[in-house]
Design a protein around this motif. Structure first.
Motif, mmCIF file in Angstrom:
data_model
loop_
_atom_site.group_PDB
_atom_site.id
_atom_site.type_symbol
_atom_site.label_atom_id
_atom_site.label_comp_id
_atom_site.label_asym_id
_atom_site.label_seq_id
_atom_site.Cartn_x
_atom_site.Cartn_y
_atom_site.Cartn_z
ATOM 1 N N ASP A 189 -6.962 -2.169 11.031
ATOM 2 C CA ASP A 189 -8.030 -2.777 11.827
ATOM 3 C C ASP A 189 -8.916 -1.708 12.454
ATOM 4 O O ASP A 189 -10.144 -1.849 12.518
ATOM 5 C CB ASP A 189 -7.428 -3.659 12.925
ATOM 6 N N VAL A 195 0.571 -0.476 1.068
ATOM 7 C CA VAL A 195 -0.727 -0.603 1.728
ATOM 8 C C VAL A 195 -1.792 -0.334 0.677
ATOM 9 O O VAL A 195 -1.763 0.702 0.013
ATOM 10 C CB VAL A 195 -0.874 0.399 2.897
ATOM 11 N N THR A 234 -1.483 -5.596 2.542
ATOM 12 C CA THR A 234 -0.160 -5.033 2.807
ATOM 13 C C THR A 234 0.888 -5.971 2.211
ATOM 14 O O THR A 234 0.679 -7.176 2.101
ATOM 15 C CB THR A 234 0.117 -4.868 4.318
ATOM 16 N N GLU A 274 -8.966 -9.470 4.535
ATOM 17 C CA GLU A 274 -7.644 -8.969 4.903
ATOM 18 C C GLU A 274 -6.568 -9.874 4.320
ATOM 19 O O GLU A 274 -6.619 -11.094 4.468
ATOM 20 C CB GLU A 274 -7.515 -8.915 6.433
ATOM 21 N N SER A 275 -5.625 -9.271 3.639
ATOM 22 C CA SER A 275 -4.490 -10.007 3.072
ATOM 23 C C SER A 275 -3.226 -9.276 3.509
ATOM 24 O O SER A 275 -2.731 -8.389 2.820
ATOM 25 C CB SER A 275 -4.600 -10.067 1.541
ATOM 26 N N TYR A 276 -2.737 -9.634 4.685
ATOM 27 C CA TYR A 276 -1.626 -8.911 5.307
ATOM 28 C C TYR A 276 -0.334 -9.716 5.250
ATOM 29 O O TYR A 276 -0.339 -10.946 5.329
ATOM 30 C CB TYR A 276 -1.939 -8.605 6.774
ATOM 31 N N ASP A 277 0.762 -8.988 5.135
ATOM 32 C CA ASP A 277 2.091 -9.567 5.287
ATOM 33 C C ASP A 277 2.476 -9.403 6.757
ATOM 34 O O ASP A 277 2.766 -8.287 7.207
ATOM 35 C CB ASP A 277 3.092 -8.830 4.388
ATOM 36 N N HIS A 323 -0.948 -2.527 10.470
ATOM 37 C CA HIS A 323 -2.093 -3.439 10.571
ATOM 38 C C HIS A 323 -3.054 -3.004 11.676
ATOM 39 O O HIS A 323 -4.271 -3.149 11.533
ATOM 40 C CB HIS A 323 -1.610 -4.870 10.817
#
Length: 376
Positions: A224, A308, A285, A243-246, A220
């Motif tokens: 960024d 990713v 992610t 952003e769609s992060y785990d 991440h």
């Protein structure tokens, strides 16, 4: 695949037709290895075979009367596909489509949709899930392409780059001694030699087969960093980043500079694809359990759970370049060198990972699958 239409068409009446041998055709459909569903005019499931129950990991009673949107998603291309078949009355097949659902995540499938009962708006939907082995096969094809570029880069560095230095030196001498049109032609020679040298230097990256230095990295933080770089370079462009992060992802073992380069190439491509107003780029992610594969040249099975992805809402990738997209010198952009995605494929390969993509109008997504740890 040709399906027995008559018994399915009478699913409301629960009738079953038997052939001369006494075997119910409905039993034949249940014996098929691929999921089969009948969708009614209200986009709800009326019939499923046994393979469909296994595919959705849900029993028949739970599936019947569910809407397609519940099984996939509101914006799923499958919904549009069913609508097009119902409206046109013509069967349609789509290969390598992305099927998303809240329960099962994302799966790549081949889909066949045909008219079952046009008077009632019933259609039959047949699915075939793409296996991870097919993804690995595509990865190995691109790896072979990178190997050919590696050999070519070594030749170019020795046989082309050195003579170019002599040509440029001679052109610079001419530029000092002649005036007028001849001077501008000598300048043109220098500029073109510089351009060719730059291309050769870019290709030399492929010739570097040394083991990479790796360390635990927060993916991440890299994403960024890449987003800030692109936003600074695309100042004034009306782009939206999502952003769609785990947040629970473990670190990836990788080389920081190389992973940044790979992500930067993918995001820059997405920026160029979103040339119209309303452009949106999504960075994603996820942790995918059970992603394991045996790749020739590797020791044991690879764990590739870390996903990713870079997604854009541009016009999509031209059909004519899709089959060889990760090959060197293949580009869908005017004036492109065709080395950007080939370099991405090499970097992902050097990290023991796999790269794949999905593209249609207003939705293109590149996914890197990377290892987070190795098992003995």
């Amino acid at each position: 695949m040709t399906l027995p239409a008559e018994p399915l068409a009478k699913v409301n009446g629960a009738s079953t037709i038997r052939n001369e041998g006494g075997l119910g055709e409905d039993a034949v459909v249940h014996a098929l290895p691929d999921p089969v569903l009948v969708i009614d005019a209200d986009d709800r499931v009326r019939y499923v075979n046994t393979a469909a129950e296994q595919f959705f990991a849900t029993g028949r009673d739970s599936l019947i009367r569910k809407s397609i949107q519940e099984l996939t998603a509101d914006d799923s291309p499958i919904v549009d596909l069913v609508y097009r078949v119902r409206r046109s009355g013509v069967s349609i097949a789509q290969h390598g489509m992305e099927m998303c659902s809240p329960r099962d995540g994302t799966r790549r499938v081949d889909i066949h949709v045909g008219v079952l009962d046009q008077s009632h708006g019933d259609v039959v939907l047949c699915l075939r899930q793409r296996t991870f082995a097919e993804t690995i096969s595509r990865h190995l094809t691109s790896r072979d392409s990178v190997r050919s570029v590696t050999a070519m880069a070594a030749v170019l560095a020795h046989e082309v780059k050195n003579p170019l230095a002599g040509i440029r030196g001679a052109a610079q001498l001419l530029e000092r001694e002649i005036l007028g049109e001849g001077e501008s032609l000598a300048r043109l020679i220098c500029d073109e030699v510089d351009r060719i040298c730059s291309l050769v230097e870019n290709m030399e990256v492929f010739a570097d087969e040394r083991p990479i230095d790796i360390e635990p990295l927060n993916i991440h933080e890299l994403l960024d960093h890449v987003r800030r770089l692109v936003e600074a370079g695309a100042e004034g462009a009306k782009l939206k980043f999502v952003e769609s992060y785990d947040p629970s992802l473990p670190p990836v073992l990788g080389n920081r500079d190389q992973l940044i380069q790979a992500l930067l190439n993918l995001v820059n491509n997405a920026v160029e694809a979103c040339s119209e107003p309303g452009g949106e780029i999504t960075l994603l992610t996820a942790y995918r359990h059970g992603m394991r594969a045996t790749v020739p040249g590797s020791k044991g099975r690879l764990d590739l759970p870390l996903e990713v992805a870079v997604r854009d809402n541009g016009m999509g990738i031209a059909e004519e370049v899709r089959a060889n997209l990760f090959d060197a010198f293949v580009s869908g952009k005017r004036g492109g060198t065709g080395l950007g995605l080939a370099l991405v494929a090499k970097i992902v390969r050097d990290h023991g990972g796999v790269i794949e993509y999905e593209s249609r109008q207003r939705r293109t997504e590149f996914r890197m699958r990377l290892p987070v740890a190795s098992e003995g």
